[in-house]
Scaffold this active site. Structure first.
Site, PDB file in Angstrom:
ATOM      1  N   TRP A  19      -6.153   3.661  88.666  1.00  0.00           N
ATOM      2  CA  TRP A  19      -5.368   2.493  89.075  1.00  0.00           C
ATOM      3  C   TRP A  19      -3.883   2.645  88.780  1.00  0.00           C
ATOM      4  O   TRP A  19      -3.493   3.036  87.678  1.00  0.00           O
ATOM      5  CB  TRP A  19      -5.894   1.260  88.320  1.00  0.00           C
ATOM      6  CG  TRP A  19      -5.013   0.068  88.446  1.00  0.00           C
ATOM      7  CD1 TRP A  19      -3.976  -0.292  87.624  1.00  0.00           C
ATOM      8  CD2 TRP A  19      -5.059  -0.943  89.457  1.00  0.00           C
ATOM      9  NE1 TRP A  19      -3.382  -1.452  88.058  1.00  0.00           N
ATOM     10  CE2 TRP A  19      -4.030  -1.875  89.186  1.00  0.00           C
ATOM     11  CE3 TRP A  19      -5.875  -1.155  90.578  1.00  0.00           C
ATOM     12  CZ2 TRP A  19      -3.800  -3.003  89.975  1.00  0.00           C
ATOM     13  CZ3 TRP A  19      -5.636  -2.271  91.376  1.00  0.00           C
ATOM     14  CH2 TRP A  19      -4.613  -3.182  91.062  1.00  0.00           C
ATOM     15  N   ASP A  22       2.771  -1.714  88.877  1.00  0.00           N
ATOM     16  CA  ASP A  22       4.242  -1.763  88.883  1.00  0.00           C
ATOM     17  C   ASP A  22       4.961  -0.441  88.562  1.00  0.00           C
ATOM     18  O   ASP A  22       4.609   0.225  87.590  1.00  0.00           O
ATOM     19  CB  ASP A  22       4.756  -2.760  87.830  1.00  0.00           C
ATOM     20  CG  ASP A  22       3.955  -4.036  87.776  1.00  0.00           C
ATOM     21  OD1 ASP A  22       3.090  -4.241  88.637  1.00  0.00           O
ATOM     22  OD2 ASP A  22       4.196  -4.832  86.846  1.00  0.00           O
ATOM     23  N   TRP A  89       2.550  -3.329  78.981  1.00  0.00           N
ATOM     24  CA  TRP A  89       2.860  -3.875  80.297  1.00  0.00           C
ATOM     25  C   TRP A  89       4.282  -3.523  80.711  1.00  0.00           C
ATOM     26  O   TRP A  89       4.965  -2.753  80.057  1.00  0.00           O
ATOM     27  CB  TRP A  89       2.616  -5.401  80.294  1.00  0.00           C
ATOM     28  CG  TRP A  89       1.142  -5.736  80.305  1.00  0.00           C
ATOM     29  CD1 TRP A  89       0.092  -4.907  80.021  1.00  0.00           C
ATOM     30  CD2 TRP A  89       0.568  -7.006  80.627  1.00  0.00           C
ATOM     31  NE1 TRP A  89      -1.089  -5.588  80.148  1.00  0.00           N
ATOM     32  CE2 TRP A  89      -0.840  -6.873  80.513  1.00  0.00           C
ATOM     33  CE3 TRP A  89       1.099  -8.251  81.002  1.00  0.00           C
ATOM     34  CZ2 TRP A  89      -1.703  -7.944  80.762  1.00  0.00           C
ATOM     35  CZ3 TRP A  89       0.235  -9.305  81.245  1.00  0.00           C
ATOM     36  CH2 TRP A  89      -1.155  -9.153  81.130  1.00  0.00           C
TER      37      TRP A  89
HETATM   38  N1  DQQ Z   1       2.022  -6.375  86.020  1.00  0.00           N
HETATM   39  C1  DQQ Z   1       2.614  -7.660  86.301  1.00  0.00           C
HETATM   40  C2  DQQ Z   1       3.602  -7.811  85.209  1.00  0.00           C
HETATM   41  C3  DQQ Z   1       2.892  -7.255  84.039  1.00  0.00           C
HETATM   42  C4  DQQ Z   1       2.185  -6.071  84.611  1.00  0.00           C
HETATM   43  C5  DQQ Z   1       3.203  -7.709  87.676  1.00  0.00           C
HETATM   44  C6  DQQ Z   1       0.856  -5.806  83.992  1.00  0.00           C
HETATM   45  O1  DQQ Z   1       4.016  -9.126  84.978  1.00  0.00           O
HETATM   46  O2  DQQ Z   1       3.773  -6.880  82.999  1.00  0.00           O
HETATM   47  O3  DQQ Z   1       2.442  -7.039  88.623  1.00  0.00           O
HETATM   48  O4  DQQ Z   1       0.256  -4.652  84.540  1.00  0.00           O
END
Ligand code: DQQ
Length: 544
Positions: A19, A22, A89
């Protein structure tokens, strides 16, 4: 089956398996160490090392010298400490004076709270920046006055005239109001929250992956994030709207003295009035300033259109869009995007057409390039605009998608629908249609651009919407261009030189049999002319 290698991309970034979401930061590092003469680009991305679905989030890491070919490295960040045990994250990198990169990222703590942490390269003279350390003084920011589970994604930092570093973090307060919180620091260790947020809105509960950067009002070239206020500089505030997973941006002035962002031309607090980089599958985007080439480059995550169980079968999910250079349009009202020039190094065989008329119902096949891996640029010449059909609907706000839904490629019009049918089977049973339609309005003309995936595949259970956006272009000149990048399960399109962009994810069955074709079509009563068309077969990039 859906697990076919034919759905993997040839020139869109993806890890070998599992997977991806971002893009976290990409930054170019200039000549660290005597061995390196070209800058190295680093791409970090949200990555699950164990599965093709979201979870166990770490920072994947790849490097490149041309933004096209990528070499994978070990994970840059993985959960290890109480302040990030449940996940590393999104976040960003900033280069401090002396060419010292720093990462600011959101950790999901032992107790499930969002906190902001710092990570530093273990060895600053390692050009690959393989290892990152998390200093023991983490976390450097914890939620105050906002929901502790809705407080994340620190932006790239910028330096004020007062010598303080600043970052903005997205948050949701207890009144369900979204905030771009502002933090300042002298030393990058101790961070203090400013009383006033940089921006706040009632039109989304939470905003994610904020990006805040200056753009030149005079030139196409990019600006360093710390460029100070001037007549010639505007700022862009990009926010991921959590409620609908779309990225929106506003253009305005950053008042440094007040540390506030004042958007231009915004009358209502309604995110549907904001601008979009892309009307398709495109989220959590981030830009970085490429100092060597003096440009600002945009990346985004393009999510899947198949099901989670398909992803598990495939063993992978998620790609990055191609890197795009972005700049402020001459009209100062929107950004324009175009794939970085390096992408053109993959262009191989070329097919060309010139001055070909396409009349009502016309269908012209573009032969001679591999139709599943291609780059196509077309310039259309339009008939007299007074022939355009009347726009009788009240298309306001973000309802271009609705317009594309109601008026698909097979609904005849006057000027348009005309454009491309890509990843099309010979009998057109499967195809993705990217097209324009010109309307007469009470004030002039409106141009609609659609990317319609509804006929894209015969597989069941896919997400197959018709995406759409209006195109702000001077249609009175009687011309409009379209560029589409076709890469197996990605169709990334740029209307009117990159003024309106749409990225789609498709899973046509025809890729399994090799029955892929490209056509130019016109379903309007008026003839349009292909002034120029160039289509290239694309080479496969070396990606991870
Ligand atoms: N993906 C979100 C963010 C977060 C991250 C946006 C977690 O807010 O930090 O797609 O994978």
């Amino acid at each position: 089956s859906i697990a076919s290698k034919q759905y993997r991309t040839a020139f869109h970034f993806q890890p070998p398996q599992n997977w991806l979401n971002d893009p976290n930061v990409v930054y170019q590092q200039n000549q660290i160490g005597p061995m390196i003469y070209n800058g190295i680009y680093h791409l970090f991305y949200q990555y699950n090392p164990y599965s093709a679905k979201w979870g166990n989030i770490t920072w994947g890491h790849s490097i490149s010298t041309d933004l096209i070919n990528w070499t994978p490295l070990d994970l840059a960040l993985r959960p290890s400490e109480p302040f990030d045990l449940q996940g590393c994250w999104s976040g960003s990198a900033t280069i401090l004076p002396g060419n010292k990169p720093v990462i600011l990222y959101t950790g999901i703590s032992e107790s499930g709270h969002n906190v902001q942490n710092i990570a530093l390269p273990k060895n600053i003279s390692d050009p690959f920046l393989l290892e990152w350390v998390k200093p023991p003084y983490n976390p450097v920011m914890v939620a105050e006055g906002v929901k502790p589970t809705q407080f994340r994604d620190p932006s790239t930092c910028w330096l004020g005239k007062d010598g303080l570093w600043r970052t903005t973090v997205g948050a949701e307060d207890f009144e369900k109001k979204a905030k771009a919180l502002l933090y300042r620091s002298k030393d990058f260790v101790k961070w203090t929250r400013a009383e006033q947020p940089l921006f706040s809105t009632n039109s989304s509960s939470m905003i994610e992956c904020i990006d805040f950067f200056p753009v030149s009002a005079k030139r196409k070239r990019g600006l360093d994030g710390s460029t100070i206020e001037s007549e010639e500089v505007k700022h862009v505030l990009k926010m991921g709207v959590f409620d609908n997973s779309h990225d929106y941006y506003l253009i305005g002035k950053y008042l440094e003295e007040l540390d506030e962002f004042i958007p231009e031309n915004v009358v209502e607090d309604d995110h549907r009035m904001w601008l979009r980089y892309d009307y398709g599958s495109f989220y959590a985007s981030k830009t970085f300033f490429d100092a060597e080439k003096r440009r600002r480059v945009l990346w985004a995550w393009s999510n899947e259109s198949d099901t989670i169980s398909d992803d598990i079968v495939k063993g992978w999910a998620g790609v990055q869009t191609v890197p795009r250079t972005i700049w402020l349009d001459e009209n100062g009202k929107q950004l324009v995007q175009w794939p970085v020039r390096e992408l053109e190094s993959l262009r191989m065989e070329k097919v060309e057409l010139k001055d070909v008329e396409v009349s009502k119902g016309g269908l012209i096949e573009i032969k001679g390039v591999k139709a599943s891996q291609a780059d196509i640029e077309v310039e259309f010449e339009l008939p007299e605009l007074k022939k355009a059909e009347l726009m009788y609907h009240d298309w306001k706000l973000d309802n271009a998608q609705m317009a594309c839904d109601q008026m698909c490629a097979s609904v005849p019009g006057s000027i348009g629908p005309f454009g491309l049918l890509v990843l099309a089977s010979h009998d057109l049973e499967e195809h993705t249609a990217i097209f324009f339609r010109v309307f007469k309005t009470s004030t002039g003309h409106a141009v609609l651009m659609c990317s319609d995936q509804r006929k894209s595949s015969l597989w069941p259970e896919l997400y197959k919407p018709a995406f759409g956006g209006f195109v702000s272009t001077d249609i009175k000149e009687g011309k409009i261009s379209l560029r589409s990048l076709i890469d197996h399960s990605v169709v990334e399109s740029f209307g009117a030189g990159g003024r309106t962009c749409i990225t789609a994810r498709v899973y046509p069955k025809l890729l399994l049999t090799g029955d892929a074709h490209i056509y130019v079509f016109n379903n309007g009563s008026e003839t349009v002319k292909i002034k120029k068309l160039k289509a290239w077969e694309m080479a496969k990039a070396r990606i991870n």
